[in-house]
Every structure is written in C-alpha cells, then in structure tokens.
Design a protein around this motif. Structure first.
Motif, short mmCIF file in Angstrom:
data_model
loop_
_atom_site.label_atom_id
_atom_site.label_comp_id
_atom_site.label_asym_id
_atom_site.label_seq_id
_atom_site.Cartn_x
_atom_site.Cartn_y
_atom_site.Cartn_z
N ARG A 33 0.84 -1.20 0.00
CA ARG A 33 0.00 0.00 0.00
C ARG A 33 0.87 1.25 0.00
O ARG A 33 1.88 1.32 0.69
CB ARG A 33 -0.90 -0.01 1.23
N ARG A 34 0.47 2.23 -0.79
CA ARG A 34 1.24 3.47 -0.87
C ARG A 34 1.09 4.26 0.42
O ARG A 34 -0.01 4.50 0.88
CB ARG A 34 0.77 4.31 -2.06
N ARG A 35 2.23 4.68 0.94
CA ARG A 35 2.22 5.46 2.19
C ARG A 35 2.03 6.94 1.92
O ARG A 35 1.60 7.69 2.79
CB ARG A 35 3.51 5.21 2.96
N VAL A 36 2.41 7.40 0.73
CA VAL A 36 2.27 8.81 0.36
C VAL A 36 1.61 8.88 -1.01
O VAL A 36 1.71 7.94 -1.80
CB VAL A 36 3.64 9.52 0.34
N PRO A 37 0.93 9.99 -1.31
CA PRO A 37 0.27 10.11 -2.62
C PRO A 37 1.29 10.31 -3.74
O PRO A 37 2.43 10.70 -3.51
CB PRO A 37 -0.61 11.35 -2.44
N GLY A 38 0.84 10.02 -4.95
CA GLY A 38 1.68 10.30 -6.10
C GLY A 38 2.62 9.17 -6.47
O GLY A 38 2.44 8.02 -6.08
N LEU A 39 3.63 9.54 -7.26
CA LEU A 39 4.60 8.57 -7.76
C LEU A 39 5.73 8.34 -6.77
O LEU A 39 6.14 9.25 -6.06
CB LEU A 39 5.23 9.07 -9.07
N ARG A 40 6.21 7.10 -6.74
CA ARG A 40 7.46 6.81 -6.04
C ARG A 40 8.62 7.25 -6.93
O ARG A 40 8.48 7.41 -8.15
CB ARG A 40 7.56 5.32 -5.74
N ARG A 41 9.80 7.41 -6.31
CA ARG A 41 10.98 7.75 -7.09
C ARG A 41 11.25 6.70 -8.17
O ARG A 41 11.62 7.03 -9.30
CB ARG A 41 12.20 7.87 -6.19
N GLU A 42 11.05 5.44 -7.83
CA GLU A 42 11.30 4.36 -8.78
C GLU A 42 10.40 4.51 -10.00
O GLU A 42 10.83 4.27 -11.14
CB GLU A 42 11.05 3.00 -8.12
N GLU A 43 9.16 4.91 -9.78
CA GLU A 43 8.23 5.06 -10.90
C GLU A 43 8.57 6.28 -11.75
O GLU A 43 8.46 6.22 -12.98
CB GLU A 43 6.81 5.16 -10.35
N ALA A 44 8.97 7.37 -11.09
CA ALA A 44 9.38 8.55 -11.85
C ALA A 44 10.60 8.22 -12.72
O ALA A 44 10.67 8.64 -13.89
CB ALA A 44 9.70 9.70 -10.90
N ALA A 45 11.53 7.47 -12.16
CA ALA A 45 12.72 7.08 -12.91
C ALA A 45 12.34 6.19 -14.09
O ALA A 45 12.86 6.34 -15.21
CB ALA A 45 13.70 6.36 -12.00
N GLN A 46 11.42 5.25 -13.85
CA GLN A 46 10.97 4.35 -14.91
C GLN A 46 10.34 5.13 -16.06
O GLN A 46 10.63 4.89 -17.23
CB GLN A 46 9.97 3.35 -14.35
N LEU A 47 9.47 6.07 -15.73
CA LEU A 47 8.80 6.87 -16.76
C LEU A 47 9.79 7.74 -17.53
O LEU A 47 9.60 8.02 -18.72
CB LEU A 47 7.71 7.74 -16.14
N ALA A 48 10.84 8.19 -16.85
CA ALA A 48 11.85 9.04 -17.50
C ALA A 48 12.89 8.21 -18.26
O ALA A 48 13.69 8.77 -19.02
CB ALA A 48 12.55 9.91 -16.46
N GLY A 49 12.91 6.91 -18.02
CA GLY A 49 13.86 6.06 -18.71
C GLY A 49 15.28 6.18 -18.19
O GLY A 49 16.24 6.03 -18.95
N ILE A 50 15.42 6.46 -16.89
CA ILE A 50 16.75 6.57 -16.28
C ILE A 50 16.79 5.69 -15.04
O ILE A 50 15.75 5.21 -14.57
CB ILE A 50 17.09 8.03 -15.91
#
Length: 293
Positions: A33-50
């Motif tokens: 379960r997500r503890r905070v709203p929004g994207l995790r860092r891992e997901e932001a990195a995945q979407l950015a391709g880095i």
C-alpha cells in the motif's frame, strides 16, 4: 536567497511527483500500500527512462552537468507545464537559465527605472488601466486608472507599492477587493516562484519572499504547494469601493528592451457594465501624471 538551490529542486520535484495519479499514468497499484500520494521515485525514474540512482541524484540537486535530453525526459515523466519546466531548468541549469531578451541595463530583478517612452505610452492609455512592475512585483509606474482600480499607488510610500505585500500583508483590504482571494493568492505565489527561478540572486525578490513567509500564513500555504506559473493573461474579478463589480481582462506583457519589467493592462468587454464603470471612474478621477523616476 530564501533556500539553497538543492533544497528548491528537491521540494519542487517531490511536490510534482505527489501531484500525479499513478493509475492515470497506467502504473500498477503494487503489492504494498502506498504510504504517500503520487509517484514513487522508482516510478518517476521508470517513466523518465533513467536509473533510480540517477533520478534520486537529480531530485537531490546533485547533478550539475545534467543533459538537456535527461531533463526533458524528467519533465515529460512528471507532466510538467511549460512554466514548471522553465523553472526546473532555471534551478538545475543556472548556466543555461531561461533567457531574457533585451539589452536594457537591469539589476537582478529588473531595473527600477522605467523608460520615458513607456511612461508616455501608459500615460496616453487614458481608458486602459495600466502599470509597470518588476520581477519583485514593485509597481514602478502607472497611469491614472491603473492607480485607482485596486490600490491608490500615489498615496503609498514607494516600498509599499508592491503587489504581493499589499495582497498578503494587508489581508483585510485585499479580501475586500478580490472575491476570489485564495485562488488569487495561489496564482501570485506561483508567479513569484517562476521569478525566483529566473532571478535566484535578486536581493529584493529574496527579501520579499522571506518577509511574506514570516508574516503571512496564507502565503506560506501557497508557497508550500510548489506551483509555478509565468505571467500571462486572464480575467480578474475586482470589487471596487467606488465602481462596484469589475470583470477585467488583463495582459502581462514583458518589455523586451527592459528585462525584468512587465507592462500590465486591463480592458473591459465593449458595452459591458465594467466598461461603463471604468468610464465613470475616469470622470471622477483627478488626472495623475505618470510618476517620474
């Protein structure tokens, strides 16, 4: 400046991650379960391709040589608006800061001197309220109607002729003038944040932000949202003590030859009650010379 660039980058990117809905981006809910709203860092990195490590260093402000292509990818991943992207570039790539056109001599937040040609221009705009302000929202020059549709600039001391100070620190009057006071404050704070990105070393701008953070709870609330918006255009609703309800189209026009200065104009729909109210206000007003430098 109010904070270090690294802290500004971190707070901004965290806020933008938190504002996104993973489901809308096609990301799975995950086992935990997500503890905070929004994207995790891992997901932001995945979407950015880095890599996650590289994204983490970007968010911590530890990538002084970040490439344009990587910054573009992060901006796309976080769905940044044009104004938000410009702000992120200004923070992370100070050597490639969003350029300001023109050749005029300015300070770090724009010159305090308004050119005579601009003074003559706004003085000739008899039926159009207008004023000139700098990046720190100091009102530097105005015409007769421009000095009457909200605050009586001529009656104020120079330091008091600041749109943000008047809005947040004289709350009783600003609330009476602006029926949509809370959204208006959010817009103003977002505009100031964009200016901070362009002028991070401006002493007047830094002092203004520090003063507002200290003395206005509403400004602190708006500032913490990390919203960014450049000056543009829109419709402003004003409850004028003499003219009554006004609905004015405003245009914020950067002066190309005078970096840091913006000409703001207000116009009414032809035949509207606002147009009639402005004409009535103009007939009652004592003509004021455009202030000299």
């Amino acid at each position: 400046m109010v904070t270090r660039p690294e802290a500004d980058i971190s707070a901004f990117l965290k806020a933008r991650r938190a504002a996104l809905d993973p489901a809308e981006l096609g990301l799975p809910a995950g086992i935990n379960r997500r503890r905070v709203p929004g994207l995790r860092r891992e997901e932001a990195a995945q979407l950015a391709g880095i890599s996650v490590d590289y994204y983490t260093r970007i968010e911590q402000g530890r990538t002084p040589n970040i490439s344009d292509s990587v910054l573009d990818a992060v901006a796309r991943a976080l769905r940044l608006t044009d104004s938000e992207y410009a702000y992120l570039r200004d923070l992370t790539l100070p050597g490639r800061r969003t350029p300001t056109t023109g050749t005029g001599t300015t300070g770090t937040t724009g010159s305090q001197q308004v050119r005579q040609g601009i003074r003559l221009l706004i003085g000739a705009m008899e039926d159009v309220p207008a004023y000139v302000c700098n990046a720190a929202m100091d009102v530097l020059a105005w015409n007769t109607l421009g000095g009457l549709i909200t605050y009586d600039f001529a009656a104020l001391e120079p330091r008091e002729r600041n749109l943000a100070r008047l809005y947040f620190l004289d709350e009783e009057q600003s609330r009476s003038l602006y029926p949509e006071w809370e959204p208006g404050g959010e817009y103003m704070a977002a505009t100031l944040r964009a200016d901070v990105g362009r002028h991070p070393d401006g002493p007047a701008l830094g002092a203004l932000i520090a003063d507002l953070l200290e003395h206005s709870a509403q400004f602190r609330h708006c500032w913490d949202q990390q919203h960014v918006r450049g000056l543009c255009y829109g419709v402003k609703h004003i409850t004028h003590p003499v003219a009554g309800e006004l609905w004015l189209h405003y245009e914020s026009l950067p002066l190309p030859s005078d970096p840091g200065q913006t000409l703001v104009t207000f116009t009414a729909e032809p035949g509207s009650s606002t147009e009639k109210a402005l004409r009535l206000l103009a007939t009652r007003a004592t003509p004021q010379p455009v202030p000299s430098p």
